[in-house]
Design a protein around this motif. Structure first.
Motif, PDB file in Angstrom:
ATOM      1  N   ILE A 136     -46.679  35.362  12.750  1.00 56.29           N
ATOM      2  CA  ILE A 136     -46.306  34.586  12.937  1.00 56.29           C
ATOM      3  C   ILE A 136     -46.194  33.343  11.859  1.00 56.29           C
ATOM      4  O   ILE A 136     -47.229  33.190  11.614  1.00 56.29           O
ATOM      5  N   THR A 137     -44.991  32.094  12.244  1.00 58.97           N
ATOM      6  CA  THR A 137     -45.436  31.427  11.170  1.00 58.97           C
ATOM      7  C   THR A 137     -45.188  29.700  11.805  1.00 58.97           C
ATOM      8  O   THR A 137     -44.577  29.830  12.844  1.00 58.97           O
ATOM      9  N   PHE A 138     -45.421  28.968  11.255  1.00 61.99           N
ATOM     10  CA  PHE A 138     -45.588  27.366  11.806  1.00 61.99           C
ATOM     11  C   PHE A 138     -44.802  26.876  10.481  1.00 61.99           C
ATOM     12  O   PHE A 138     -45.495  26.641   9.594  1.00 61.99           O
ATOM     13  N   ASP A 139     -43.128  26.117  10.769  1.00 61.57           N
ATOM     14  CA  ASP A 139     -42.481  25.261  10.077  1.00 61.57           C
ATOM     15  C   ASP A 139     -42.642  26.420   8.802  1.00 61.57           C
ATOM     16  O   ASP A 139     -42.629  26.046   7.193  1.00 61.57           O
ATOM     17  N   SER A 140     -42.228  27.608   8.989  1.00 59.76           N
ATOM     18  CA  SER A 140     -42.081  28.685   7.500  1.00 59.76           C
ATOM     19  C   SER A 140     -42.853  29.346   7.035  1.00 59.76           C
ATOM     20  O   SER A 140     -43.097  29.949   6.050  1.00 59.76           O
ATOM     21  N   GLU A 141     -44.358  28.366   7.379  1.00 61.50           N
ATOM     22  CA  GLU A 141     -45.961  28.464   6.866  1.00 61.50           C
ATOM     23  C   GLU A 141     -46.589  30.126   7.517  1.00 61.50           C
ATOM     24  O   GLU A 141     -46.217  30.612   8.594  1.00 61.50           O
ATOM     25  N   LEU A 142     -46.956  31.194   7.226  1.00 63.83           N
ATOM     26  CA  LEU A 142     -46.713  32.110   7.164  1.00 63.83           C
ATOM     27  C   LEU A 142     -49.105  32.056   8.368  1.00 63.83           C
ATOM     28  O   LEU A 142     -49.967  32.222   7.130  1.00 63.83           O
ATOM     29  N   GLY A 143     -48.938  32.154   9.284  1.00 63.79           N
ATOM     30  CA  GLY A 143     -50.058  31.435  10.285  1.00 63.79           C
ATOM     31  C   GLY A 143     -50.553  32.736  10.087  1.00 63.79           C
ATOM     32  O   GLY A 143     -51.958  32.508  10.095  1.00 63.79           O
ATOM     33  N   ARG A 163     -45.361  30.879   1.691  1.00 64.89           N
ATOM     34  CA  ARG A 163     -47.169  30.294   2.158  1.00 64.89           C
ATOM     35  C   ARG A 163     -47.639  30.931   3.210  1.00 64.89           C
ATOM     36  O   ARG A 163     -47.161  30.699   4.055  1.00 64.89           O
ATOM     37  N   MET A 164     -48.991  31.345   2.854  1.00 63.58           N
ATOM     38  CA  MET A 164     -49.675  31.705   3.796  1.00 63.58           C
ATOM     39  C   MET A 164     -51.081  30.840   4.171  1.00 63.58           C
ATOM     40  O   MET A 164     -51.514  30.637   3.712  1.00 63.58           O
ATOM     41  N   ALA A 165     -51.000  30.392   5.006  1.00 61.50           N
ATOM     42  CA  ALA A 165     -52.148  29.983   5.781  1.00 61.50           C
ATOM     43  C   ALA A 165     -53.867  31.311   6.211  1.00 61.50           C
ATOM     44  O   ALA A 165     -53.703  32.227   5.931  1.00 61.50           O
ATOM     45  N   LYS A 166     -54.827  30.599   6.338  1.00 62.38           N
ATOM     46  CA  LYS A 166     -56.354  31.182   6.568  1.00 62.38           C
ATOM     47  C   LYS A 166     -56.367  31.152   7.057  1.00 62.38           C
ATOM     48  O   LYS A 166     -56.373  30.373   8.708  1.00 62.38           O
ATOM     49  N   PHE A 167     -56.370  32.745   8.075  1.00 62.68           N
ATOM     50  CA  PHE A 167     -56.707  33.414   9.874  1.00 62.68           C
ATOM     51  C   PHE A 167     -57.871  33.676   9.587  1.00 62.68           C
ATOM     52  O   PHE A 167     -58.032  34.899   9.072  1.00 62.68           O
TER      53      PHE A 167
END
Length: 303
Positions: A136-143, A163-167
């Motif tokens: 699942i990506t948010f504006d190309s950032e991996l969420g 780019r990878m978010a923290k989840f």
């Protein structure tokens, strides 16, 4: 959950020996060879993603299976209209690999999935064990990502990946129907191992005599409740993977509403500085790093 938490007294909490799961850890929980586990109908997982912009987003992933269908639903945020469903039944002539685009608060959300090689621990389980991925990506950032194939893909990409978010996984709800044997697996922290959890009820509920409840983790008994009709609510604190884990149960409906009610079991991690049991409604407003809760809803009869 308010009724479940409010009925528990602080004085009832007992900290087990830190060298094992419980004071009854030397008592193995034996499973009869003729005992068949209950059927797991749905699994709902709530994740919290923190993007590089510090924006927090909730993602709800629900796996479900019944005699007619098997599928997955994903909801972005708390608005149920921002969601979609995927059929994951390999026996049906459906596309098990694909993508979907959504709009969420001015952000482009893209979901990619592949269940074409998914494998399950049991034919009855709605959630695959391995052989799949979800991105699942948010504006190309991996969420967020799920599945062993997702991890393999990211490892291959190394530094060239997105780019990878923290989840993190906040809560996991599992619904069972069937007999009195409820079995699952859970990780209570990212660095910990997956643990086998077995909840068993013995004795007759209708006669309300000699009914007994036991909960074991990795074949070691952590609680045994006798005269369950009088002790249908309670709590115990155990020490697992270096964490305090509150185990709470409420099986009132097994006695008073057996046709449609559920017994509720909750495992929740907490830090040593927490002095009180909590109510799950407050979980999204807390910033503790290691908080995780597993809730099991166990039906008394087939539904």
């Amino acid at each position: 959950m308010i009724d479940l938490s409010s009925c528990l007294s602080e004085s009832a909490i007992q900290i087990s020996d830190r060298t094992s799961c419980s004071k009854n850890s030397n008592v193995s929980c034996m499973i009869s060879p003729n005992s068949t586990p209950s059927t797991q109908n749905t699994v709902t997982c709530l994740y919290r993603t923190i993007l590089s912009t510090r924006k927090k987003i909730l993602i709800t992933v629900t796996w479900s299976k019944n005699s007619l269908s098997q599928g997955l639903s994903i909801t972005i945020g708390e608005d149920p209209s921002i969601s979609f469903k995927v059929n994951t039944n390999p026996r049906l002539f459906r596309k098990l690999k694909g993508s979907k685009s959504l709009e969420f608060q001015g952000c482009k959300v893209e979901v990619f999935w592949d269940f074409s090689s998914a494998r399950y621990r049991s034919v009855h389980e709605p959630e695959p064990d391995d052989g799949y991925y979800i991105f699942i990506t948010f504006d190309s950032e991996l969420g967020m990502f799920l599945g062993d194939k997702a991890r393999e893909t990211l490892q291959k990409q190394e530094k060239s990946g997105p780019r990878m978010a923290k989840f993190s996984l906040i809560t996991r709800h599992e619904h069972f129907s069937g007999n009195s044997h409820y079995q699952t697996r859970a990780k209570f922290c990212e660095t910990g191992a997956a643990h086998d959890i077995l909840i068993r009820r013995s004795g007759e509920l209708e006669g309300r005599k000699n009914s007994e409840l036991s909960v074991s983790i990795d074949k070691k008994t952590v609680i045994r409740v006798r005269s369950l009709q009088w002790n249908f609510r309670g709590n115990q604190t155990i020490f697992l993977d270096g964490l305090l884990v509150d185990l709470m149960w409420n099986v009132h409906d097994w006695f008073c509403n057996p046709d449609s009610g559920h017994g509720v079991f909750m495992f929740r991690t907490r830090s040593g500085r927490d002095s009180r049991l909590w109510m799950e409604e407050k979980i999204l407003h807390k910033d503790e790093k290691e908080e995780f809760s597993l809730m099991i809803f166990a039906a008394c009869k087939n539904m």
